[in-house]
Design a protein around this motif. Structure first.
Motif, PDB file in Angstrom:
ATOM      1  N   ASP A  47       0.806  -1.218   0.000  1.00 31.12           N
ATOM      2  CA  ASP A  47       0.000   0.000   0.000  1.00 31.12           C
ATOM      3  C   ASP A  47       0.845   1.278   0.000  1.00 31.12           C
ATOM      4  OD1 ASP A  47      -2.472  -1.355  -0.060  1.00 31.12           O
ATOM      5  OD2 ASP A  47      -2.385  -1.660   2.108  1.00 31.12           O
ATOM      6  N   GLY A  48       2.110   1.147  -0.382  1.00 27.86           N
ATOM      7  CA  GLY A  48       2.970   2.309  -0.533  1.00 27.86           C
ATOM      8  C   GLY A  48       2.711   3.018  -1.850  1.00 27.86           C
ATOM      9  N   PRO A  49       3.563   3.978  -2.224  1.00 24.31           N
ATOM     10  CA  PRO A  49       3.332   4.766  -3.439  1.00 24.31           C
ATOM     11  C   PRO A  49       3.206   3.926  -4.710  1.00 24.31           C
ATOM     12  CG  PRO A  49       4.982   5.824  -2.065  1.00 24.31           C
ATOM     13  CD  PRO A  49       4.711   4.493  -1.438  1.00 24.31           C
ATOM     14  N   ALA A  50       4.147   3.010  -4.954  1.00 22.44           N
ATOM     15  CA  ALA A  50       4.084   2.215  -6.189  1.00 22.44           C
ATOM     16  C   ALA A  50       2.858   1.310  -6.200  1.00 22.44           C
ATOM     17  CB  ALA A  50       5.359   1.391  -6.365  1.00 22.44           C
ATOM     18  N   TRP A  51       2.567   0.652  -5.073  1.00 25.50           N
ATOM     19  CA  TRP A  51       1.367  -0.186  -4.993  1.00 25.50           C
ATOM     20  C   TRP A  51       0.124   0.652  -5.325  1.00 25.50           C
ATOM     21  CZ3 TRP A  51      -0.201  -4.813  -1.767  1.00 25.50           C
ATOM     22  CH2 TRP A  51       0.833  -5.761  -1.699  1.00 25.50           C
ATOM     23  N   THR A  52       0.031   1.832  -4.749  1.00 21.30           N
ATOM     24  CA  THR A  52      -1.161   2.663  -4.913  1.00 21.30           C
ATOM     25  C   THR A  52      -1.325   3.122  -6.351  1.00 21.30           C
ATOM     26  OG1 THR A  52      -1.016   3.432  -2.627  1.00 21.30           O
ATOM     27  CG2 THR A  52      -2.287   4.792  -4.162  1.00 21.30           C
ATOM     28  N   VAL A  53      -0.267   3.635  -6.940  1.00 24.31           N
ATOM     29  CA  VAL A  53      -0.357   4.161  -8.307  1.00 24.31           C
ATOM     30  C   VAL A  53      -0.633   3.048  -9.303  1.00 24.31           C
ATOM     31  CG1 VAL A  53       0.936   5.284 -10.169  1.00 24.31           C
ATOM     32  CG2 VAL A  53       1.057   6.191  -7.833  1.00 24.31           C
ATOM     33  N   HIS A  54       0.051   1.926  -9.173  1.00 22.75           N
ATOM     34  CA  HIS A  54      -0.088   0.874 -10.180  1.00 22.75           C
ATOM     35  C   HIS A  54      -1.365   0.057 -10.005  1.00 22.75           C
ATOM     36  CE1 HIS A  54       4.576   1.092 -10.606  1.00 22.75           C
ATOM     37  NE2 HIS A  54       3.950   2.152 -11.083  1.00 22.75           N
ATOM     38  N   ALA A  55      -2.018   0.187  -8.864  1.00 21.28           N
ATOM     39  CA  ALA A  55      -3.326  -0.448  -8.682  1.00 21.28           C
ATOM     40  C   ALA A  55      -4.453   0.462  -9.135  1.00 21.28           C
ATOM     41  CB  ALA A  55      -3.538  -0.833  -7.220  1.00 21.28           C
ATOM     42  N   GLY A  56      -4.159   1.739  -9.356  1.00 19.31           N
ATOM     43  CA  GLY A  56      -5.186   2.708  -9.729  1.00 19.31           C
ATOM     44  C   GLY A  56      -5.611   2.561 -11.183  1.00 19.31           C
ATOM     45  N   MET A  57      -6.825   3.013 -11.470  1.00 24.64           N
ATOM     46  CA  MET A  57      -7.335   2.916 -12.832  1.00 24.64           C
ATOM     47  C   MET A  57      -6.663   3.913 -13.774  1.00 24.64           C
ATOM     48  SD  MET A  57      -9.366   0.396 -12.910  1.00 24.64           S
ATOM     49  CE  MET A  57      -8.211  -0.336 -11.765  1.00 24.64           C
ATOM     50  N   GLY A  58      -5.964   4.885 -13.230  1.00 25.57           N
ATOM     51  CA  GLY A  58      -5.211   5.802 -14.074  1.00 25.57           C
ATOM     52  C   GLY A  58      -4.165   5.106 -14.909  1.00 25.57           C
ATOM     53  N   THR A  59      -3.804   3.868 -14.538  1.00 27.87           N
ATOM     54  CA  THR A  59      -2.826   3.111 -15.330  1.00 27.87           C
ATOM     55  C   THR A  59      -3.340   2.866 -16.753  1.00 27.87           C
ATOM     56  OG1 THR A  59      -3.730   1.028 -14.476  1.00 27.87           O
ATOM     57  CG2 THR A  59      -1.824   1.953 -13.329  1.00 27.87           C
ATOM     58  N   LEU A  60      -4.656   2.807 -16.936  1.00 30.58           N
ATOM     59  CA  LEU A  60      -5.210   2.587 -18.274  1.00 30.58           C
ATOM     60  C   LEU A  60      -4.920   3.784 -19.179  1.00 30.58           C
ATOM     61  CD1 LEU A  60      -8.659   0.968 -17.375  1.00 30.58           C
ATOM     62  CD2 LEU A  60      -6.491  -0.165 -17.932  1.00 30.58           C
ATOM     63  N   VAL A  61      -4.821   4.966 -18.583  1.00 31.84           N
ATOM     64  CA  VAL A  61      -4.445   6.174 -19.321  1.00 31.84           C
ATOM     65  C   VAL A  61      -2.923   6.247 -19.440  1.00 31.84           C
ATOM     66  CG1 VAL A  61      -4.518   8.706 -19.323  1.00 31.84           C
ATOM     67  CG2 VAL A  61      -6.512   7.397 -18.558  1.00 31.84           C
ATOM     68  N   PHE A 243      -7.496   7.457 -24.871  1.00 31.82           N
ATOM     69  CA  PHE A 243      -6.454   8.100 -25.670  1.00 31.82           C
ATOM     70  C   PHE A 243      -6.556   9.616 -25.532  1.00 31.82           C
ATOM     71  CE2 PHE A 243      -4.889  10.111 -29.527  1.00 31.82           C
ATOM     72  CZ  PHE A 243      -3.639   9.520 -29.688  1.00 31.82           C
ATOM     73  N   ALA A 244      -7.766  10.145 -25.643  1.00 27.29           N
ATOM     74  CA  ALA A 244      -7.957  11.588 -25.488  1.00 27.29           C
ATOM     75  C   ALA A 244      -7.553  12.042 -24.091  1.00 27.29           C
ATOM     76  CB  ALA A 244      -9.415  11.952 -25.768  1.00 27.29           C
ATOM     77  N   ALA A 245      -7.818  11.202 -23.087  1.00 25.40           N
ATOM     78  CA  ALA A 245      -7.423  11.535 -21.719  1.00 25.40           C
ATOM     79  C   ALA A 245      -5.909  11.589 -21.596  1.00 25.40           C
ATOM     80  CB  ALA A 245      -8.004  10.519 -20.738  1.00 25.40           C
ATOM     81  N   ALA A 246      -5.220  10.643 -22.245  1.00 22.05           N
ATOM     82  CA  ALA A 246      -3.759  10.637 -22.210  1.00 22.05           C
ATOM     83  C   ALA A 246      -3.203  11.888 -22.868  1.00 22.05           C
ATOM     84  CB  ALA A 246      -3.223   9.386 -22.908  1.00 22.05           C
ATOM     85  N   VAL A 247      -3.757  12.266 -24.003  1.00 21.16           N
ATOM     86  CA  VAL A 247      -3.306  13.477 -24.707  1.00 21.16           C
ATOM     87  C   VAL A 247      -3.518  14.711 -23.839  1.00 21.16           C
ATOM     88  CG1 VAL A 247      -3.759  14.978 -26.699  1.00 21.16           C
ATOM     89  CG2 VAL A 247      -3.671  12.486 -26.996  1.00 21.16           C
ATOM     90  N   ALA A 248      -4.636  14.758 -23.124  1.00 17.79           N
ATOM     91  CA  ALA A 248      -4.947  15.928 -22.293  1.00 17.79           C
ATOM     92  C   ALA A 248      -3.956  16.115 -21.157  1.00 17.79           C
ATOM     93  CB  ALA A 248      -6.367  15.814 -21.745  1.00 17.79           C
ATOM     94  N   THR A 249      -3.298  15.038 -20.716  1.00 16.25           N
ATOM     95  CA  THR A 249      -2.338  15.161 -19.614  1.00 16.25           C
ATOM     96  C   THR A 249      -0.949  15.561 -20.086  1.00 16.25           C
ATOM     97  OG1 THR A 249      -1.614  12.838 -19.672  1.00 16.25           O
ATOM     98  CG2 THR A 249      -3.567  13.361 -18.323  1.00 16.25           C
ATOM     99  N   LEU A 250      -0.720  15.593 -21.402  1.00 17.13           N
ATOM    100  CA  LEU A 250       0.601  15.952 -21.928  1.00 17.13           C
ATOM    101  C   LEU A 250       0.802  17.461 -21.915  1.00 17.13           C
ATOM    102  CD1 LEU A 250       0.696  13.577 -25.027  1.00 17.13           C
ATOM    103  CD2 LEU A 250       2.129  13.365 -22.979  1.00 17.13           C
ATOM    104  N   VAL A 267     -13.732  15.229 -21.916  1.00 14.18           N
ATOM    105  CA  VAL A 267     -12.898  14.040 -21.752  1.00 14.18           C
ATOM    106  C   VAL A 267     -12.784  13.622 -20.297  1.00 14.18           C
ATOM    107  CG1 VAL A 267     -10.541  13.162 -21.985  1.00 14.18           C
ATOM    108  CG2 VAL A 267     -11.583  14.441 -23.849  1.00 14.18           C
ATOM    109  N   ARG A 268     -12.588  14.581 -19.417  1.00 15.54           N
ATOM    110  CA  ARG A 268     -12.375  14.237 -18.006  1.00 15.54           C
ATOM    111  C   ARG A 268     -13.576  13.492 -17.436  1.00 15.54           C
ATOM    112  NH1 ARG A 268      -8.380  16.093 -14.815  1.00 15.54           N
ATOM    113  NH2 ARG A 268      -8.595  15.814 -12.567  1.00 15.54           N
ATOM    114  N   THR A 269     -14.778  13.976 -17.711  1.00 14.39           N
ATOM    115  CA  THR A 269     -15.984  13.321 -17.198  1.00 14.39           C
ATOM    116  C   THR A 269     -16.154  11.937 -17.803  1.00 14.39           C
ATOM    117  OG1 THR A 269     -17.084  15.447 -16.868  1.00 14.39           O
ATOM    118  CG2 THR A 269     -18.489  13.491 -17.013  1.00 14.39           C
ATOM    119  N   ALA A 270     -15.984  11.840 -19.130  1.00 15.29           N
ATOM    120  CA  ALA A 270     -16.137  10.549 -19.796  1.00 15.29           C
ATOM    121  C   ALA A 270     -15.095   9.546 -19.298  1.00 15.29           C
ATOM    122  CB  ALA A 270     -16.018  10.728 -21.306  1.00 15.29           C
TER     123      ALA A 270
END
Length: 301
Positions: A47-61, A243-250, A267-270
């Motif tokens: 449950d440290g930083p790497a566990w938390t980030v890599h378990a999050g759904m943001g990994t799909l982006v 994909f659009a979400a990934a582009v928006a974070t660049l 994009v953010r809501t979708a």
């Protein structure tokens, strides 16, 4: 929610996601099951930083964002272009990367070292020539220090930014994640990887400022493929949003170099809707971190 109580539509979504991510519709590919084995706690704290980030759904982006950023280094892109079958077998390439991330994050040190060695053996064969940002022809190898460093920087930045946009708070904050995942960089022989968010940004900016990155027809080809890979039906529609979400974070200058614009759609809501459905689907059965917890409890940790 358990697999017994999950609605059928969630189980179908779960199967499709896990086939794409782990190469197995149950998510329990042999290497995932093996995470429950081993005789040590692994490189990363539960449950440290790497566990938390890599378990999050943001990994799909993050996965999409990392590939877009990595493509701007002509040496890294040459290796993918010359040696990868990403067009013919996009899922196979994705699952190979996912296997490395999951094993290092949740596996024992013995398992992580073996997985790092597996990737290293493959990288040792990847060699060729590329046209650098200054127009000169140079030799490359996938294990060259500058290429390994760029891939590490792009990965770390992608997962951090995507989690900041779509994930829950990181224990210890952004600096803690950068420092935590620097362990993976060291395992891949990155010398003194950045351990703070500011240092990470400065190193990425340095690649741009020194003219080491470039856009050419190969980059455009990768962008076209990443914009619309051969994913069918609803999965394909959901991917376009991600994909659009990934582009928006660049950052703007990265988007300009890639020839991309932010979408005018909400994009953010979708994206949040899609990630919420994915989270419910993946949470309807065991995951890699559950296997890691079984190992830790067995070891009394």
């Amino acid at each position: 929610m358990t697999s017994d109580s999950a609605p059928p539509f969630l189980m179908r979504i779960r199967g499709r996601l896990l086939t794409a991510l782990a190469g197995d519709p149950t998510g329990m590919a042999p290497y995932v099951r093996a995470i429950a084995d081993g005789d040590d706690a692994g490189y990363f704290v539960e449950d440290g930083p790497a566990w938390t980030v890599h378990a999050g759904m943001g990994t799909l982006v993050a996965g999409i964002r990392a590939l877009l950023l990595q493509a701007l280094h002509p040496g890294a892109l040459a290796g993918v272009h010359d040696w990868s079958r990403y067009r013919e077998e996009p899922i196979a390439r994705l699952t190979g990367t996912v296997r490395w991330v999951i094993t290092l994050t949740y596996g024992s040190r013995t398992q992580s070292d073996a997985e790092t060695a597996r990737v290293g053996r493959y990288h040792g064969r990847v060699r060729g020539e590329y046209v650098a940002g200054d127009g000169a022809e140079r030799p490359y190898s996938a294990d060259a220090p500058d290429l390994v460093r760029w891939v590490h920087l792009a990965f770390t930045d992608a997962f951090l930014r995507s989690h900041q946009a779509y994930g829950r708070p990181i224990p210890g904050g952004a600096d803690a994640y950068v420092a935590d995942w620097a362990t993976a960089g060291r395992l891949m022989r990155v010398t003194a990887p950045p351990v703070t968010e500011a240092a990470l940004r400065a190193e990425i900016d340095g690649f741009f400022d020194r003219g080491e990155l470039r856009r050419d027809e190969r980059v455009d080809d990768v962008v076209r493929f990443l914009r619309k890979p051969p994913f069918p039906g609803l999965m394909g529609l959901a991917y376009r949003v991600l994909f659009a979400a990934a582009v928006a974070t660049l950052p703007p200058r990265v988007r300009r170099m890639l020839g991309l614009r932010r979408s005018w759609l909400p994009v953010r809501t979708a994206t949040r809707v899609i990630l919420r459905v994915a989270e419910r689907a993946l949470g309807s059965g065991p995951r890699a971190q559950d296997m890691a917890r079984l190992r830790l409890r067995r070891l009394g940790l």
